[in-house]
Scaffold this active site. Structure first.
Site, mmCIF file in Angstrom:
data_model
loop_
_atom_site.group_PDB
_atom_site.id
_atom_site.type_symbol
_atom_site.label_atom_id
_atom_site.label_comp_id
_atom_site.label_asym_id
_atom_site.label_seq_id
_atom_site.Cartn_x
_atom_site.Cartn_y
_atom_site.Cartn_z
ATOM 1 N N ASP A 117 -69.748 -15.414 -0.712
ATOM 2 C CA ASP A 117 -70.085 -13.987 -0.609
ATOM 3 C C ASP A 117 -70.691 -13.329 -1.855
ATOM 4 O OD1 ASP A 117 -68.767 -14.724 1.704
ATOM 5 O OD2 ASP A 117 -67.728 -12.819 1.944
ATOM 6 N N GLU A 143 -54.904 -15.157 1.785
ATOM 7 C CA GLU A 143 -56.321 -15.513 1.729
ATOM 8 C C GLU A 143 -56.735 -15.942 0.320
ATOM 9 O OE1 GLU A 143 -58.909 -12.208 2.518
ATOM 10 O OE2 GLU A 143 -60.612 -13.483 3.025
HETATM 11 C C1 6A9 Z 1 -65.412 -8.932 8.615
HETATM 12 C C2 6A9 Z 1 -63.668 -7.341 9.270
HETATM 13 C C3 6A9 Z 1 -60.939 -5.860 11.100
HETATM 14 C C4 6A9 Z 1 -64.814 -14.500 3.891
HETATM 15 O O1 6A9 Z 1 -62.459 -17.042 6.154
HETATM 16 C C5 6A9 Z 1 -63.561 -16.517 6.792
HETATM 17 C C6 6A9 Z 1 -64.575 -16.019 5.788
HETATM 18 C C7 6A9 Z 1 -65.019 -17.172 4.891
HETATM 19 O O2 6A9 Z 1 -65.789 -18.069 5.622
HETATM 20 C C8 6A9 Z 1 -65.852 -16.701 3.729
HETATM 21 O O3 6A9 Z 1 -66.100 -17.788 2.883
HETATM 22 N N1 6A9 Z 1 -63.999 -14.934 5.009
HETATM 23 C C9 6A9 Z 1 -65.125 -15.638 2.958
HETATM 24 O O4 6A9 Z 1 -65.893 -15.208 1.873
HETATM 25 C C10 6A9 Z 1 -63.596 -13.779 5.838
HETATM 26 C C11 6A9 Z 1 -64.759 -13.106 6.509
HETATM 27 C C12 6A9 Z 1 -64.358 -11.973 7.345
HETATM 28 C C13 6A9 Z 1 -65.565 -11.282 7.911
HETATM 29 C C14 6A9 Z 1 -65.188 -10.329 8.987
HETATM 30 C C15 6A9 Z 1 -64.918 -8.040 9.659
HETATM 31 C C16 6A9 Z 1 -62.748 -7.208 10.427
HETATM 32 O O5 6A9 Z 1 -62.153 -5.939 10.391
#
Ligand code: 6A9
Length: 785
Positions: free
Chosen positions: A521, A755
């Site tokens: 990100d 996380e």
């Molecule tokens: C946004 C919000 C209720 C971010 O673990 C999943 C991902 C990874 O792949 C990525 O590397 N996470 C990491 O930087 C989480 C992404 C969540 C996006 C959703 C919506 C929901 O609101």
């Protein structure tokens, strides 16, 4: 006319699936072919629920309410961080036949257990047992309403059978996928063998426009007029489902055929209590007895023993001398990953440059683990490679099925959408701007890491080649186009270099434009995105991918020269150094149009006329660039600079390893007592916000997936001959200890696996529970790399 024709056929490509035979046979998830996996806890987004691996499954679930407590928003159903539960998750789960979960609400704990029993043609029977116990700290004995429900999803029908006093004794139903079935609700008792407790019953039978509306329907049907009056207790009025006045839901097509049956059975009873719910398949004829009471207890006991034995045989934590508390934690991490497996069905929403508007991808199934049951209960492409590193140790066949589902999603271009938001329930959790997936966007091909693990299992004869080889053969054409897609659409400006597409375009608003596609990100990249960039992490992913492709091709007796050549070129450390070694930083680095002289500044702007309050100046943060960017190394030190080490691309005698080990063990840069931080403390962007709304994410906090790769690499370089062997081996022990201790400690303190972890305090932060890649702690404990 020609142009139009071209435009539409190009526009269709993004939604055209790849023509090679699918890895999954059409019926592979059906109860005929795979009865054991038909029913499961495949609804990770709810605290407790089950469904079948089919497109329009009948679903079952549980909601609950604490009566006579602060009432507002007290209904629990989908996993929500806002519920502020003290902790929840599967403590045991074998991924197939049983599971034990604990849910710690404010004043009481619910234990939710299920056991399946095979028989008949539709995946057999199952029983739930819910046990409620109040906490020692509770001021009064909680009265809890459990709301068991079943809902169809556009197919089939349900009928509630109501006894005296509004008590639903059973629900019978039928659907194409399940045939006839019956769900029987037991009465609450104080424990096994005890007689029924005083309880009040309520029910609701109505129609629902979709599974994402179930919570609302229950909320809107609540009525406070019912009286709870236990013997020797005071009379009080409580909330219960009553009648639901069907309102016209927004977006509803008002097509009665699209509506589904929805039955809720509410039991209101004081803790402690235990209730069983029995599902029986109509096609199951020679049932020896009912799976309830002591029969259920015995079955549960057997599965628990088998689970414990398999866990020890797989991970050997007892043999390593871990305490029983550590082992319980590790079992919970694995189990919640298994219990978090979801089966989703539907279309992604996608776009290419040839589509003016987003279009629907073909509908399809996805059987996948999810990163977080509360915040992102859906599939993410690069998370899944990490998930399968753990799950493949437990159940190789499960990993193969997950691979098959993901690779069957590939389109004719060789693209797999990164984030899989497939049904209404999933869509209801995602802000609309994040739903559309673009076909120029990649995500790290971590599935090659998991594939490498499968190949090692094959090599070590831990898995039979009779099942693995046919699987690889089916997978292979899809792996080829997937690899080819990366190797053509994500190439960089100079030969053998690579570049992530899809970086943020609006450079004024971000301190550093994000690169969501890389998975990292807001990790700092070139300040001014351009086609001149090259990214070292992607270079390394491609080195890994080409190597695994060469191996698979060799095993299958397919031509492998091309992959081998690519792998050999990319593995050449001179080329890597030439493209990515920054002499200034003494580290590997991205290259691009870049300046360090950027910052966010307050700027007074006038909201454009016509918008509310346009006459008032509003302060907002905009980026100011004090020195013009130029082509150069980006010189950010952090996870990205470690990739040649993380993915074992450096030869053991590479002098670069010395620099990397120094950066790793330096507390002023990457080392913390809790794991490696994502960005050096000394970096100008360390812990900097990206916009006024965007807190630092990959700019300091500790992430377990990359730390897993780091311990694995230290283990690797610490076990093979080379000048850095001893140093790597020492650091390996220290980093491993720090990571295990902290994730474990945070779990004990907070009830959750998180996380990411704070690099100053070690505290868990971000979404929770996050038993996606943070569950890799189990492999770190087990030293299985
Ligand atoms: C946004 C919000 C209720 C971010 O673990 C999943 C991902 C990874 O792949 C990525 O590397 N996470 C990491 O930087 C989480 C992404 C969540 C996006 C959703 C919506 C929901 O609101």
């Amino acid at each position: 006319f020609y142009a139009l024709y071209m435009r539409s056929s190009l526009a269709r490509r993004v939604v055209t699936l790849h023509p090679s035979p699918r890895v999954l046979d059409a019926n592979s998830s059906s109860p005929a072919v795979s009865p054991e996996r038909y029913w499961g806890s495949y609804r990770p987004q709810v605290y407790f629920g089950m469904k079948t691996r089919s497109p329009r499954s009948v679903v079952t679930g549980l909601m609950w309410m604490h009566q006579f407590a602060e009432m507002d928003g007290n209904l629990r159903h989908t996993c929500e961080q806002g519920d502020h539960l003290l902790g929840y998750g599967w403590l045991m789960h074998d991924g197939v036949s049983f599971g034990v979960q604990e849910i710690h609400d404010r004043d009481f704990t619910l234990t939710t257990e299920f056991v399946k029993r095979m028989g008949g043609d539709h995946g057999g029977d199952w029983t739930w047992r819910i046990t409620a116990k109040q906490h020692g700290t509770a001021l009064s004995t909680p009265v809890v309403s459990l709301m068991f429900y079943a809902s169809t999803d556009g197919q089939g029908s349900l009928q509630a059978h109501v006894e005296e006093k509004n008590r639903v004794s059973s629900v019978t139903g039928t659907s194409e996928e399940l045939g006839n079935f019956k769900i029987t609700f037991g009465k609450p008792t104080a424990g096994e063998g005890a007689s029924a407790k005083y309880a009040r019953y309520n029910f609701l039978q109505t129609r629902s426009p979709g599974l994402d509306k179930l919570t609302d329907i229950v909320k809107n049907s609540l009525n406070h007029k019912f009286i709870f009056s236990p013997p020797k207790g005071e009379k009080r009025s409580y909330f219960a489902v009553d009648t639901y006045k069907v309102t016209n839901h927004q977006n509803q097509q008002n097509d009665p055929k699209m509506e589904s049956d929805f039955v809720v059975h509410q039991v209101t009873v004081q803790t402690p209590f235990q209730i069983e719910v029995l599902f029986e398949s109509g096609s199951f004829r020679e049932r020896p007895n009912q799976l309830v009471g002591s029969v259920l207890t015995d079955e549960l006991e057997k599965r628990k023993v088998a689970f414990d034995e398999k866990f020890e045989a797989t991970f050997g934590l007892q043999a390593k001398g871990f305490t029983s508390s550590h082992i319980k934690f590790a079992k919970a991490a694995l189990s919640n990953m298994l219990g978090g497996m979801g089966y989703f069905f539907g279309p992604s929403v996608v776009q290419s440059v040839y589509n003016e508007h987003p279009v629907l991808y073909p509908e399809g199934p996805l059987f996948t683990a999810v990163p977080s049951r509360s915040f992102f209960p859906r599939g993410f492409l690069w998370d899944e490679g990490f998930h399968q590193l753990l799950l493949s140790k437990w159940d190789t066949q499960l990993t193969q099925e997950v691979f098959a589902h993901w690779l069957d999603l590939i389109n004719i271009e060789g693209w797999i959408p990164r984030e899989q938001i497939l049904d209404d329930e999933a869509r209801s959790k995602v802000p609309s701007e994040f739903i559309v997936q673009h076909n120029e966007n990649a995500n790290p091909p971590t599935l090659f890491l998991a594939l490498q693990e499968l190949l090692e299992q094959l090599d070590a004869e831990l898995v039979s080649s009779q099942t693995m080889l046919p699987f690889l053969r089916k997978l292979y054409p899809r792996l080829q186009v997937w690899f080819e897609w990366f190797n053509t659409t994500q190439v960089g400006p100079v030969p053998n270099s690579y570049r992530w597409r899809g970086r943020d375009k609006d450079t004024n608003l971000f301190l550093n434009p994000k690169t969501l596609t890389s998975g990292l990100d807001d990790y700092p990249r070139a300040s001014h995105p351009s086609a001149d960039e090259r990214h070292v992490d992607l270079y390394c992913w491609m080195t890994l991918a080409s190597g695994v492709m060469a191996n698979v091709a060799r095993i299958l007796g397919e031509p492998h020269q091309v992959y081998e050549n690519t792998h050999r070129s990319l593995s050449n450390n001179d080329l890597l150094n030439e493209l990515h070694w920054s002499e200034n930083l003494h580290a590997f680095s991205d290259y691009g149009n870049h300046t360090q002289a950027v910052s966010l500044q307050q700027e007074k702007v006038f909201v454009p006329p016509g918008q509310p309050r346009h006459q008032f100046p509003v302060a907002r943060l905009v980026r100011s660039v004090r020195r013009a960017p130029k082509l150069q190394y980006v010189n950010a030190l952090g996870y990205v600079s470690l990739f040649p080490f993380l993915l074992h691309i450096l030869t053991p005698d590479s002098p670069k390893i010395e620099h990397i080990l120094q950066a790793i063990k330096d507390p002023e840069r990457l080392w913390t007592p809790y794991g490696l931080r994502s960005l050096s403390r000394a970096d100008p962007l360390y812990m900097k916000r990206n916009t006024e709304h965007d807190a630092p994410y990959w700019r300091g906090p500790i992430w377990i997936n990359i730390n897993y790769l780091a311990v694995r690499a230290l283990h690797h370089y610490g076990s093979i001959e080379g000048p850095y062997k001893e140093k790597a081996a020492t650091l390996y022990q220290e980093l491993r200890t720090n990571l295990m201790n902290n994730v474990y400690k945070q779990y004990l303190e907070t009830g959750y696996i998180w996380e990411q972890y704070n690099d100053s305090t070690g505290r868990g932060q971000g979404s929770h529970p996050f038993t996606g890649w943070s569950a890799l702690t189990v492999l770190i404990m087990a030293e299985k790399y």
